[in-house]
Design an enzyme around this catalytic site. Structure first.
Site, PDB file in Angstrom:
ATOM      1  N   GLU A   1       0.791  -1.243   0.258  1.00 23.90           N
ATOM      2  CA  GLU A   1       0.249   0.064   0.077  1.00 23.90           C
ATOM      3  C   GLU A   1       0.659   1.199   0.065  1.00 23.90           C
ATOM      4  O   GLU A   1       1.282   2.271   0.958  1.00 23.90           O
ATOM      5  CB  GLU A   1      -0.616   0.069   1.210  1.00 23.90           C
ATOM      6  CG  GLU A   1      -1.902  -1.817   1.064  1.00 23.90           C
ATOM      7  CD  GLU A   1      -3.172  -1.683   2.083  1.00 23.90           C
ATOM      8  OE1 GLU A   1      -4.214  -1.671   1.963  1.00 23.90           O
ATOM      9  OE2 GLU A   1      -2.962  -0.759   3.481  1.00 23.90           O
TER      10      GLU A   1
ATOM     11  N   HIS B   1     -18.899  -9.688   4.380  1.00 18.42           N
ATOM     12  CA  HIS B   1     -17.355  -9.255   4.595  1.00 18.42           C
ATOM     13  C   HIS B   1     -16.892 -10.332   6.118  1.00 18.42           C
ATOM     14  O   HIS B   1     -17.534 -10.239   6.733  1.00 18.42           O
ATOM     15  CB  HIS B   1     -17.261  -7.785   5.132  1.00 18.42           C
ATOM     16  CG  HIS B   1     -16.446  -6.943   5.487  1.00 18.42           C
ATOM     17  ND1 HIS B   1     -16.426  -6.327   6.568  1.00 18.42           N
ATOM     18  CD2 HIS B   1     -14.985  -7.020   4.860  1.00 18.42           C
ATOM     19  CE1 HIS B   1     -14.971  -5.962   7.289  1.00 18.42           C
ATOM     20  NE2 HIS B   1     -13.750  -6.350   5.969  1.00 18.42           N
ATOM     21  N   HIS B   2     -15.958 -10.224   5.475  1.00 18.06           N
ATOM     22  CA  HIS B   2     -14.824 -11.548   6.856  1.00 18.06           C
ATOM     23  C   HIS B   2     -13.648 -10.834   6.625  1.00 18.06           C
ATOM     24  O   HIS B   2     -12.637 -10.908   6.436  1.00 18.06           O
ATOM     25  CB  HIS B   2     -14.709 -13.262   5.955  1.00 18.06           C
ATOM     26  CG  HIS B   2     -15.990 -13.564   6.023  1.00 18.06           C
ATOM     27  ND1 HIS B   2     -16.170 -14.620   4.904  1.00 18.06           N
ATOM     28  CD2 HIS B   2     -16.949 -13.223   6.481  1.00 18.06           C
ATOM     29  CE1 HIS B   2     -17.191 -15.223   5.459  1.00 18.06           C
ATOM     30  NE2 HIS B   2     -18.033 -14.748   6.103  1.00 18.06           N
ATOM     31  N   GLU B   3     -13.720  -9.556   8.171  1.00 18.47           N
ATOM     32  CA  GLU B   3     -12.084  -9.417   8.182  1.00 18.47           C
ATOM     33  C   GLU B   3     -11.514 -10.437   9.523  1.00 18.47           C
ATOM     34  O   GLU B   3     -12.352 -10.968  10.315  1.00 18.47           O
ATOM     35  CB  GLU B   3     -12.567  -8.692   8.957  1.00 18.47           C
ATOM     36  CG  GLU B   3     -11.548  -7.316   9.442  1.00 18.47           C
ATOM     37  CD  GLU B   3     -10.053  -7.913   8.702  1.00 18.47           C
ATOM     38  OE1 GLU B   3      -8.752  -7.854   8.610  1.00 18.47           O
ATOM     39  OE2 GLU B   3      -9.890  -6.748   7.733  1.00 18.47           O
TER      40      GLU B   3
ATOM     41  N   HIS C   1      -8.691  -8.487   0.494  1.00 21.25           N
ATOM     42  CA  HIS C   1      -8.214  -7.376   0.453  1.00 21.25           C
ATOM     43  C   HIS C   1      -7.160  -8.031   1.506  1.00 21.25           C
ATOM     44  O   HIS C   1      -6.773  -8.348   2.308  1.00 21.25           O
ATOM     45  CB  HIS C   1      -8.489  -6.733   1.488  1.00 21.25           C
ATOM     46  CG  HIS C   1      -9.922  -5.141   0.901  1.00 21.25           C
ATOM     47  ND1 HIS C   1     -10.036  -4.373   0.200  1.00 21.25           N
ATOM     48  CD2 HIS C   1     -10.814  -5.934  -0.692  1.00 21.25           C
ATOM     49  CE1 HIS C   1     -10.837  -4.194  -0.881  1.00 21.25           C
ATOM     50  NE2 HIS C   1     -11.185  -5.359  -1.085  1.00 21.25           N
TER      51      HIS C   1
ATOM     52  N   GLU D   1      -7.219  -6.332  -3.162  1.00 24.52           N
ATOM     53  CA  GLU D   1      -7.496  -4.833  -3.683  1.00 24.52           C
ATOM     54  C   GLU D   1      -5.015  -5.048  -3.122  1.00 24.52           C
ATOM     55  O   GLU D   1      -4.488  -4.396  -4.760  1.00 24.52           O
ATOM     56  CB  GLU D   1      -7.683  -4.636  -1.557  1.00 24.52           C
ATOM     57  CG  GLU D   1      -6.687  -2.996  -1.589  1.00 24.52           C
ATOM     58  CD  GLU D   1      -7.234  -2.989   0.162  1.00 24.52           C
ATOM     59  OE1 GLU D   1      -7.404  -2.206   0.742  1.00 24.52           O
ATOM     60  OE2 GLU D   1      -6.755  -3.696   0.678  1.00 24.52           O
TER      61      GLU D   1
ATOM     62  N   GLU E   1      -9.825   3.971   0.227  1.00 24.73           N
ATOM     63  CA  GLU E   1      -9.325   4.514   1.445  1.00 24.73           C
ATOM     64  C   GLU E   1      -8.343   5.262   2.069  1.00 24.73           C
ATOM     65  O   GLU E   1      -8.261   6.513   3.365  1.00 24.73           O
ATOM     66  CB  GLU E   1      -9.578   2.998   2.485  1.00 24.73           C
ATOM     67  CG  GLU E   1      -8.389   2.334   2.401  1.00 24.73           C
ATOM     68  CD  GLU E   1      -8.710   1.525   1.819  1.00 24.73           C
ATOM     69  OE1 GLU E   1      -7.559   0.390   1.885  1.00 24.73           O
ATOM     70  OE2 GLU E   1      -8.769   1.125   0.823  1.00 24.73           O
TER      71      GLU E   1
END
Length: 690
Positions: free
Chosen positions: A174, A399-401, A469, A488, A494
């Site tokens: 990133e 969504h699975h964080e 991600h 990602e 973001e």
């Protein structure tokens, strides 16, 4: 697949003198020539020319093993085989409806000059747009289980090339891109400027990541990456800034080992896409051609899609992921508003982050058992919402964080995926924020690479699609696992909310030539409000593009999974501009790269899957530009209506980002358009056949 052995005089040129041996092949169009040789000292080398000029000087190949302890750097050639291949195949989804795989192959089997000889095969495939090669270790008596200490692949460059790079980091991609000559790369200095990255694990001052983009003084573009990353760590590059050589270096585990393998074994492909036109890099399908066909036969359930999501509220301060505190965004009534918006505007899905219990226990912690992926908060009625969405032709997106607790996720995947199936949810966004548990693993190491593949395979068993991600950057595996729609693995939108650097206008003009070379990115474009102080007036962050550029990103930043990233209320004042997001497809029959210069501008035209309509996106960096676009790709003799979403004359990403104009005009394949792009701006065009 058709593979034909050629006679040596047609494909293969081989010379041998004492211990030295040289073999050469050309690409089908003869623009490239690959030479593989063993030197008098037994080193195995390869070199590559393009249009009779060197692009890779003689470069050595080899390995170091920690178990059994040996270095494979001197070899004798055992055998040489050659073949050619030419077929056309159809991707499940993509930028084009058909892909030609046309290459010449050279397979060189060598034996190490070590106390215990080891056989190794290096397989080269030479295409009209570049080279791919990998190592293969056949099943053999002298080698069974082995541990790789490092791979000794070298890329000897021809000069101090202009280079687009990010620091070598074991846990994140990133970073903003740096543009310097090879000789001025300083990865640690670049990383020190980055204050907004949550987890950094830097590899050293002279280590950078792939995909790597370079331009020679003669104007030749080189994209260096890898394909089919399976059961192996990510390859990064150690830079020799004096001799302009790049050396492969692999992401380690906690004790420094790189890969644990058992024969028969093979590495990912090392790839070089090369052209004297930057646009040709974006058109290349070399990396996809080096990946295997789909791992499962039934692909009918895989659907590219557009969606909106409950996520930006948390980044702008309107809501929170956690329920504690009274601002929980993922509540039943709020999510219904998103479902209503999606249904009204033709979106396929609604992503909901923060729906499940555990967020209070995760932030700031490095803890294993946080989420179970099946327990909603009590203000989130899953059954009511899935039924509500279904009635309106919309699906929720899960969504699975994982909170980096990968062993916890793996224990729970079957139950979590069955829960999705039971609720009628067919797409999941996975996340891996923070340090990986068990401790000592890296996001880009072999252990995690195997995990990402397992998720792709396991979701396919349940006929689920996935967007990952914080994962390793793609290497074309979406051909093998077409349910893996996007990743990602780069600096996404973001970061517009990041406290310091955020994103810069040139970012979207670099990503297509770097990160996207390996596969689609879940970039989440579509922002219509540019000052991010909507709910917290003291916020200074802003989005550094114009509104028209946000629209153009849907064409230039390819993905079969496209999000409208902003809040529903921010679209309401601009419904005429929202129409482009509603209209633009996510799957294509054809793609034309109309103009491209990395770091400066990109203009792309794409034809909708199964329809006669075309869409154009043009983006620029911090400089304003004027482009002319000939519509010669349209069907001759046919009339079309073009809707042009352009920067207003006074638009500027810094002073007037929301200024845009929507114009309509008739066009044919004889029409030439003049596009004026503002600073940090863009232009989006829909062309509909009458």
């Amino acid at each position: 697949m058709k593979r034909i052995l050629w006679m040596a005089c047609l494909l293969l040129v081989s010379r041998q003198s004492h211990a030295q041996r040289t073999t050469a092949i050309s690409s089908p169009d003869r623009a490239f020539r690959l030479t593989v040789a063993t030197t008098a000292q037994g080193q195995l080398t390869y070199q590559l020319t393009y249009k009779n000029k060197p692009v890779i000087q003689p470069s050595t190949l080899g390995f170091t093993f920690s178990k059994p302890a040996m270095t494979l750097s001197r070899f004798s050639i055992v055998s040489i085989d050659s073949s050619r291949h030419d077929e056309t195949w159809q991707p499940v989804w993509g930028e084009v409806s058909q892909i030609r795989d046309h290459h010449h192959e050279l397979a060189v089997t060598v034996r190490s000059q070590t106390a215990t000889p080891v056989d190794m095969l290096v397989r080269f495939r030479l295409f009209n747009d570049g080279l791919g090669f990998r190592y293969e270790f056949p099943k053999q008596t002298n080698l069974s289980h082995f541990v790789v200490a490092d791979e000794l692949t070298q890329f000897a460059l021809t000069g101090d090339h202009k280079t687009f790079w990010i620091p070598g980091d074991y846990d994140t991609n990133e970073y903003l891109y740096n543009t310097t000559p090879i000789s001025r790369i300083d990865a640690l200095a670049a990383a020190r400027k980055e204050k907004d990255i949550a987890l950094q694990s830097l590899a050293g001052p002279d280590v950078i990541q792939t995909p790597l983009l370079m331009k020679t003084a003669q104007g030749v573009w080189i994209s260096l990456h890898e394909a089919a990353l399976l059961n192996y760590p990510v390859m990064q590059l150690k830079v020799d800034k004096t001799n302009f050589r790049l050396q492969s270096t692999l992401v380690p585990d906690v004790i420094g080992n790189k890969a644990y393998l058992q024969t028969p074994a093979q590495t990912p492909w090392r790839t070089l896409v090369i052209s004297d036109k930057a646009a040709d890099l974006l058109a290349s399908k070399l990396i996809l051609n080096l990946n295997a066909p789909p791992a499962f036969s039934d692909v009918s359930w895989i659907k590219p899609q557009k969606f909106i999501g409950v996520w930006w509220e948390m980044h702008t301060g309107k809501g929170t992921w956690e329920k504690a505190g009274g601002k929980h965004a993922a509540n039943t009534q709020n999510v219904k508003k998103y479902i209503d918006f999606a249904a009204k505007n033709g979106f396929d899905g609604v992503l909901v982050e923060g729906w499940n219990q555990g967020w209070e226990d995760w932030f700031g912690n490095w803890k294993e058992n946080v989420f179970d992926f099946v327990s909603p908060y009590d203000d989130y009625n899953m059954d009511e919402l899935t039924a509500y969405a279904q009635r309106q032709g919309v699906r929720l997106i899960m969504h699975h964080e994982t909170s980096g607790s990968v062993t916890n996720y793996e224990r729970r995947m079957d139950r979590a995926y069955q829960y999705m199936v039971d609720k009628g949810i067919n797409t999941v966004k996975t996340g891996y924020v923070g340090r990986i548990i068990p401790r000592g693993e890296h996001h880009d190491g072999q252990w995690m690479v195997n995990h990402y593949q397992w998720v792709a395979a396991k979701t396919a068993e349940y006929k689920l699609m996935v967007s990952s991600h914080e994962s390793a950057r793609p290497t074309g595996l979406h051909r093998t696992y077409p349910n893996w729609l996007a990743s990602e693995a780069a600096r996404g939108n973001e970061f517009n909310n990041a406290p310091t650097l955020g994103l810069v206008p040139e970012h979207e003009t670099i990503l297509p030539f770097t990160r996207l070379m390996g596969g689609p990115m879940d970039y989440t474009p579509g922002f219509f409000r540019f000052k991010l102080n909507q709910f917290e007036p003291t916020r200074k962050q802003e989005i550094r593009t114009t509104l028209a550029k946000q629209l153009a990103d849907y064409v230039t930043m390819y993905s079969p999974l496209q999000m409208a990233g902003d809040l529903p209320e921010n679209y309401e004042p601009h419904l005429d501009a929202l129409q482009f997001i509603r209209d633009v497809p996510v799957d294509w029959d054809d793609t034309r790269i109309l103009a491209a210069e990395p770091g400066d501008y990109v203009t792309i035209a794409r034809k909708a899957k199964g329809k006669p309509n075309w869409f154009i996106g043009a983006v620029t960096d911090e400089n304003s530009r004027t482009h002319t676009v000939a519509l010669s790709f349209l069907e001759p003799g046919q009339a079309y209506d073009a809707t042009i979403y352009r920067d207003a004359d006074n638009a500027d990403w810094k002073t007037n980002p929301a200024a845009y104009v929507v114009e309509k005009m008739p066009v044919t394949n004889q029409t030439t358009l003049t596009l004026k792009l503002a600073k940090g701006g863009g232009c989006a065009i829909s062309i509909m056949k009458r």
